[in-house]
Design an enzyme around this catalytic site. Structure first.
Site, PDB file in Angstrom:
ATOM      1  N   ASP A 157      -9.345   5.838  -1.517  1.00  7.00           N
ATOM      2  CA  ASP A 157      -8.299   6.498  -2.300  1.00  7.00           C
ATOM      3  C   ASP A 157      -8.928   7.118  -3.540  1.00  7.00           C
ATOM      4  O   ASP A 157     -10.165   7.185  -3.662  1.00  7.00           O
ATOM      5  CB  ASP A 157      -7.180   5.517  -2.665  1.00  7.00           C
ATOM      6  CG  ASP A 157      -7.631   4.425  -3.621  1.00  7.00           C
ATOM      7  OD1 ASP A 157      -8.848   4.346  -3.939  1.00  7.00           O
ATOM      8  OD2 ASP A 157      -6.780   3.642  -4.085  1.00  7.00           O
ATOM      9  N   GLU A 160       0.825  -1.212   0.000  1.00  9.79           N
ATOM     10  CA  GLU A 160       0.000   0.000   0.000  1.00  9.79           C
ATOM     11  C   GLU A 160       0.856   1.257   0.000  1.00  9.79           C
ATOM     12  O   GLU A 160       0.518   2.253  -0.650  1.00  9.79           O
ATOM     13  CB  GLU A 160      -0.954  -0.010   1.195  1.00  9.79           C
ATOM     14  CG  GLU A 160      -2.079  -1.024   1.083  1.00  9.79           C
ATOM     15  CD  GLU A 160      -2.997  -0.770  -0.100  1.00  9.79           C
ATOM     16  OE1 GLU A 160      -3.055   0.384  -0.581  1.00  9.79           O
ATOM     17  OE2 GLU A 160      -3.645  -1.718  -0.559  1.00  9.79           O
ATOM     18  N   TYR A 211      -6.266   6.399   4.660  1.00  6.50           N
ATOM     19  CA  TYR A 211      -6.403   5.368   3.629  1.00  6.50           C
ATOM     20  C   TYR A 211      -5.572   4.135   3.954  1.00  6.50           C
ATOM     21  O   TYR A 211      -6.059   3.002   3.918  1.00  6.50           O
ATOM     22  CB  TYR A 211      -6.016   5.900   2.248  1.00  6.50           C
ATOM     23  CG  TYR A 211      -5.840   4.757   1.275  1.00  6.50           C
ATOM     24  CD1 TYR A 211      -6.944   4.099   0.756  1.00  6.50           C
ATOM     25  CD2 TYR A 211      -4.573   4.267   0.958  1.00  6.50           C
ATOM     26  CE1 TYR A 211      -6.809   3.002  -0.070  1.00  6.50           C
ATOM     27  CE2 TYR A 211      -4.418   3.181   0.122  1.00  6.50           C
ATOM     28  CZ  TYR A 211      -5.544   2.551  -0.387  1.00  6.50           C
ATOM     29  OH  TYR A 211      -5.391   1.442  -1.184  1.00  6.50           O
TER      30      TYR A 211
END
Length: 388
Positions: A141, A40, A123
């Site tokens: 996102d 991520e 996020y």
């Protein structure tokens, strides 16, 4: 169809589509929260296809939180080299040290603990908690906001915090019980593969039938997004200093300051010209600027001619680089010890800041130092021309 039915339709059809069409990505082959966390962070501002080889190399080099926490920073930056946004790598390592010290090397599954990790925002926290631990946390996102803006015809500016909060609440409502991991990944996948920024593939979209933006014919005008301020142009003169005598075949590099943009990475010596002088400089005055810069640093080298132009864009700055070949002249006056200790701790008498460290490196020794992409390109171009 009322709003509750619209939401139920969306979640059900999206999950069904995802289970049949999801991509085989290396971080999806397991639920290791460390792997998901690394992926991520890498995927921020970077395409999936670019990230895959970097992810595989990074995990091979730092297979556990402890391995990352204990690694020298330069090793981490070198492994990240080419991905850009290097503060991500520094923050990731700092957070790994937090996990090692506070959580015994295990990524926590507690919301407050995950949020407390350096470099982890809403996020990323939501992605870790939902994908790795299947917790019903939103992970919103750009892909997700685009999908939701279109399907639910949300015409609020997605750059506003209030719009993000609205969408986080909406995702929380949409997550089917026990399916947080798959659902959040499905949302991201739909935005990446089908509901794309330009020319969305509506005919293959699993939720096309009830997409409000498509029905209204405004899918390509959503989401509403305030345009970011364009990066500020800067013009810089770069010295590629070739060594002579014992430094023959080598090039002079320097380390950037401890804090700030590209902190502690390595580069070629360069200097910014005054903002009042915009645009490309003719070679003669440009080489004068390069000569003055080198002299100020105590490096006696003579600019010999133009090598190449290069450029690099950061989020807020655009570098325009003019690169000039230079030749080391006076070995005694080039105070760059082969031990690498020259200038390491000498304070600048004018500004009180530390002068940069310098090194002479060969092509093979490039592997020992982490460079921003633009300087990698320049160095590779130089050494390519020197090969027999």
């Amino acid at each position: 169809m009322d709003q509750a039915e619209q939401k139920e339709y969306f979640s059900g059809h999206l999950l069904e589509w995802y289970m049949e069409n999801k991509r085989d990505l290396p971080w999806r082959r397991h639920r290791d929260p460390y792997y998901i966390w690394v992926s991520e962070i890498m995927l921020q501002q970077t395409r999936v296809d670019t990230v895959i080889p970097y992810f595989n190399r990074f995990i091979e080099r730092f297979p556990t939180v402890e391995a990352l926490a204990d690694a020298p920073e330069q090793d981490v930056l070198k492994c990240w080299e080419g991905l850009g946004y290097y503060s991500r790598a520094r923050n990731l390592q700092a957070a790994a040290k937090q996990v090692k010290e506070l959580h015994g090397g295990q990524v926590p599954d507690d919301r407050a603990a995950v949020f407390a990790l350096k470099g982890v925002g809403p996020y990323t926290a939501g992605a870790i908690l939902s994908i790795a631990f299947n917790k019903p946390e939103p992970a919103v996102d750009g892909n997700v906001m685009r999908v939701l803006s279109r399907y639910f015809l949300i015409e609020e500016d997605i750059m506003k915090g209030s719009t993000r909060a609205l969408m986080e609440g909406l995702v929380t409502e949409l997550i089917p019980e026990g399916r947080a991991s798959d659902f959040n990944q499905a949302l991201m996948e739909l935005g990446a593969l089908v509901c794309t920024p330009k020319s969305p593939h509506c005919l293959t979209c699993p939720v096309m039938e009830h997409c409000a933006a498509r029905i209204e014919g405004v899918e390509e005008s959503l989401p509403v997004k305030t345009k970011a301020k364009p990066p500020r142009p800067e013009y810089r003169m770069v010295a590629l200093v070739e060594g002579s005598g014992p430094h023959e075949g080598k090039v002079l590099i320097r380390q950037r300051p401890q804090e700030g943009l590209l902190a502690r990475m390595w580069e070629l010596p360069h200097v910014q010209i005054p903002q009042s002088r915009k645009g490309r400089l003719p070679d003669e005055p440009a080489m004068d600027i390069v000569a003055d810069m080198l002299l100020e640093e105590g490096i006696h080298a003579r600019p010999e001619g133009f090598m190449m132009d290069a450029e690099h864009t950061f989020s807020h700055i655009h570098w325009n680089l003019q690169v000039y070949r230079c030749r080391e002249e006076d070995l005694l006056s080039v105070a760059v010890a082969e031990s690498g200790e020259a200038y390491a701790a000498d304070a600048d008498p004018d500004g009180g800041t530390q002068r940069p460290q310098y090194r002479w490196i060969s092509e093979e020794e490039m592997e020992l130092y982490a460079f921003p992409n633009v300087f990698l390109r320049i160095l590779r171009e130089h050494f390519k021309g020197k090969r027999p």
